[in-house]
Scaffold this motif. Structure first.
Motif, PDB file in Angstrom:
ATOM      1  N   ASP A  51       0.820  -1.216   0.000  1.00  0.00           N
ATOM      2  CA  ASP A  51       0.000   0.000   0.000  1.00  0.00           C
ATOM      3  C   ASP A  51       0.849   1.259   0.000  1.00  0.00           C
ATOM      4  O   ASP A  51       0.428   2.307  -0.466  1.00  0.00           O
ATOM      5  CB  ASP A  51      -0.916   0.038   1.232  1.00  0.00           C
ATOM      6  CG  ASP A  51      -1.966  -1.041   1.139  1.00  0.00           C
ATOM      7  OD1 ASP A  51      -2.101  -1.627   0.045  1.00  0.00           O
ATOM      8  OD2 ASP A  51      -2.633  -1.286   2.148  1.00  0.00           O
ATOM      9  N   LEU A  52       2.065   1.126   0.556  1.00  0.00           N
ATOM     10  CA  LEU A  52       2.933   2.299   0.622  1.00  0.00           C
ATOM     11  C   LEU A  52       3.259   2.821  -0.761  1.00  0.00           C
ATOM     12  O   LEU A  52       3.423   4.013  -0.978  1.00  0.00           O
ATOM     13  CB  LEU A  52       4.242   1.934   1.336  1.00  0.00           C
ATOM     14  CG  LEU A  52       4.257   2.105   2.839  1.00  0.00           C
ATOM     15  CD1 LEU A  52       5.560   1.608   3.408  1.00  0.00           C
ATOM     16  CD2 LEU A  52       4.047   3.555   3.221  1.00  0.00           C
ATOM     17  N   VAL A  53       3.390   1.892  -1.713  1.00  0.00           N
ATOM     18  CA  VAL A  53       3.767   2.330  -3.056  1.00  0.00           C
ATOM     19  C   VAL A  53       2.539   2.668  -3.906  1.00  0.00           C
ATOM     20  O   VAL A  53       2.676   3.088  -5.037  1.00  0.00           O
ATOM     21  CB  VAL A  53       4.629   1.252  -3.779  1.00  0.00           C
ATOM     22  CG1 VAL A  53       6.007   1.180  -3.150  1.00  0.00           C
ATOM     23  CG2 VAL A  53       3.960  -0.105  -3.760  1.00  0.00           C
ATOM     24  N   SER A  54       1.360   2.441  -3.345  1.00  0.00           N
ATOM     25  CA  SER A  54       0.151   2.830  -4.096  1.00  0.00           C
ATOM     26  C   SER A  54      -0.341   4.166  -3.546  1.00  0.00           C
ATOM     27  O   SER A  54       0.342   4.819  -2.771  1.00  0.00           O
ATOM     28  CB  SER A  54      -0.935   1.773  -3.930  1.00  0.00           C
ATOM     29  OG  SER A  54      -1.457   1.852  -2.624  1.00  0.00           O
ATOM     30  N   MET A  55      -1.550   4.549  -3.918  1.00  0.00           N
ATOM     31  CA  MET A  55      -2.062   5.839  -3.443  1.00  0.00           C
ATOM     32  C   MET A  55      -2.897   5.704  -2.175  1.00  0.00           C
ATOM     33  O   MET A  55      -3.445   6.684  -1.685  1.00  0.00           O
ATOM     34  CB  MET A  55      -2.904   6.472  -4.546  1.00  0.00           C
ATOM     35  CG  MET A  55      -2.055   7.155  -5.603  1.00  0.00           C
ATOM     36  SD  MET A  55      -3.056   7.797  -6.921  1.00  0.00           S
ATOM     37  CE  MET A  55      -3.734   6.352  -7.652  1.00  0.00           C
ATOM     38  N   ILE A  56      -2.977   4.465  -1.638  1.00  0.00           N
ATOM     39  CA  ILE A  56      -3.886   4.237  -0.506  1.00  0.00           C
ATOM     40  C   ILE A  56      -3.473   5.053   0.719  1.00  0.00           C
ATOM     41  O   ILE A  56      -4.301   5.653   1.397  1.00  0.00           O
ATOM     42  CB  ILE A  56      -3.967   2.725  -0.185  1.00  0.00           C
ATOM     43  CG1 ILE A  56      -4.656   2.010  -1.353  1.00  0.00           C
ATOM     44  CG2 ILE A  56      -4.712   2.477   1.107  1.00  0.00           C
ATOM     45  CD1 ILE A  56      -4.783   0.525  -1.193  1.00  0.00           C
ATOM     46  N   VAL A  57      -2.167   5.085   0.993  1.00  0.00           N
ATOM     47  CA  VAL A  57      -1.696   5.836   2.156  1.00  0.00           C
ATOM     48  C   VAL A  57      -1.930   7.328   1.934  1.00  0.00           C
ATOM     49  O   VAL A  57      -2.385   8.048   2.832  1.00  0.00           O
ATOM     50  CB  VAL A  57      -0.203   5.554   2.420  1.00  0.00           C
ATOM     51  CG1 VAL A  57       0.343   6.486   3.480  1.00  0.00           C
ATOM     52  CG2 VAL A  57      -0.028   4.121   2.866  1.00  0.00           C
TER      53      VAL A  57
END
Ligand code: ADP
Length: 288
Positions: free
Chosen positions: A189-195
């Motif tokens: 998730d860190l590399v996606s936009m979720i955070v």
């Protein structure tokens, strides 16, 4: 009229209702919703929301471990399980009893180390009963956990928030005076936009982000002790720096943790995970 004058005059006629481009602390920022009043017989010094962009990343685990660390160091601690459709806090602590009413309000369950816990599972007839309620009803229940539960005198209340950035977390942020949030994430998730979405939602709501936790960050080889980052090198430091937030901890996948949580024995975990919460409590001005 400039922002300061507007505030002073209580005049928000110029309000565009676009909070992202305005710093004024006006009623629009809270969606016009008044904060709910805490149960009149209770006092809670600080409220920390534990959030995640989606379910299953270890939000409840981090909530439980944070509460354990705080309690071990002398803070009077509570956990509000606001994850109404996926409550897991009672199971982790081996709680199968029901909450009951009193003249002071609904009495939460108290664990052996005296953490006060409230969850929907303490109210439904069967633990396996699904909660098939619409968002406003769920939001109302969480609000009642604040207004109607006799929490007693707490230093800190951790709220295991509903996952995501939808209707229910929004209501919780609007109705309960949260002092700050901790964002829990998985390495992917860190590399996606979720955070980014979770952090930006907090910013929109004017709620400080107290820290980031990367859960399931690595595993430790049981034979040689080497750390294996299954999802590639961690991006946690870089992401925390990019958003200007504190990286509290990188927690490994630990079979002992999942076993203890499945058996309802998380309270007896002897690790030092989430002791970083002590620095957060210190920054919030809490002393014991
Ligand atoms: P969420 O609250 O985000 O939905 P949970 O805290 O319930 O997630 O965790 C999901 C599952 O993963 C649970 O079975 C939990 O025991 C397990 N789990 C969470 N974090 C860890 C960890 N660091 N090591 C091992 N198992 C974990």
């Amino acid at each position: 009229m400039n922002d300061a004058n507007m505030q002073q005059a209580g005049n928000y006629d110029d309000c565009t209702h676009d909070c992202s481009s305005c710093g004024v602390d006006c009623p629009s920022r809270d969606g016009g919703i008044q904060k709910a009043q805490l149960n009149e017989y209770s006092s809670v010094k600080k409220v920390i929301g534990v959030v995640s962009g989606k379910g299953g990343v270890g939000k409840s685990m981090v909530t439980a471990l944070s509460a354990l660390a705080a309690t071990r160091h002398g803070y009077r601690t509570g956990i509000m399980d606001a994850d109404i459709t996926g409550p897991s806090i009672p199971k982790m602590f081996g709680i199968h009893t029901k909450a009951y009413g009193s003249d002071y309000g609904i009495i939460p369950e108290t664990t052996p180390t005296e953490i006060n816990i409230m969850s929907i599972n303490l109210l439904t007839e069967n633990e396996t009963d699904p909660v098939v309620w619409r968002g406003p009803v769920i939001g109302g229940v969480v609000e009642q956990f604040w207004t109607d539960v006799y929490w007693g005198d707490l230093d800190v209340l951790f709220i295991d928030m509903p996952p995501g950035t939808g209707d229910v977390p929004l209501t919780v942020f609007q109705s309960i005076p949260v002092d700050g949030i901790i964002v829990v994430t998985s390495p992917q998730d860190l590399v996606s936009m979720i955070v980014a979405k979770a952090v930006n939602m907090a910013k929109l709501m004017n709620i400080p982000v107290l820290g980031l936790v990367e859960n399931m960050s690595y595993i430790t080889c049981p034979d040689c002790g080497r750390r294996i980052e299954m999802f590639g090198p961690s991006q946690a430091e870089a992401v925390a720096a990019a958003y200007g937030i504190r990286l509290l901890e990188k927690l490994p996948i630990d079979p002992v943790l999942s076993q203890e949580s499945d058996l309802g024995k998380i309270e007896f975990n002897e690790g030092t995970q989430m002791e970083s919460i002590l620095g957060v409590l210190d920054d919030l001005g809490l002393t014991v």
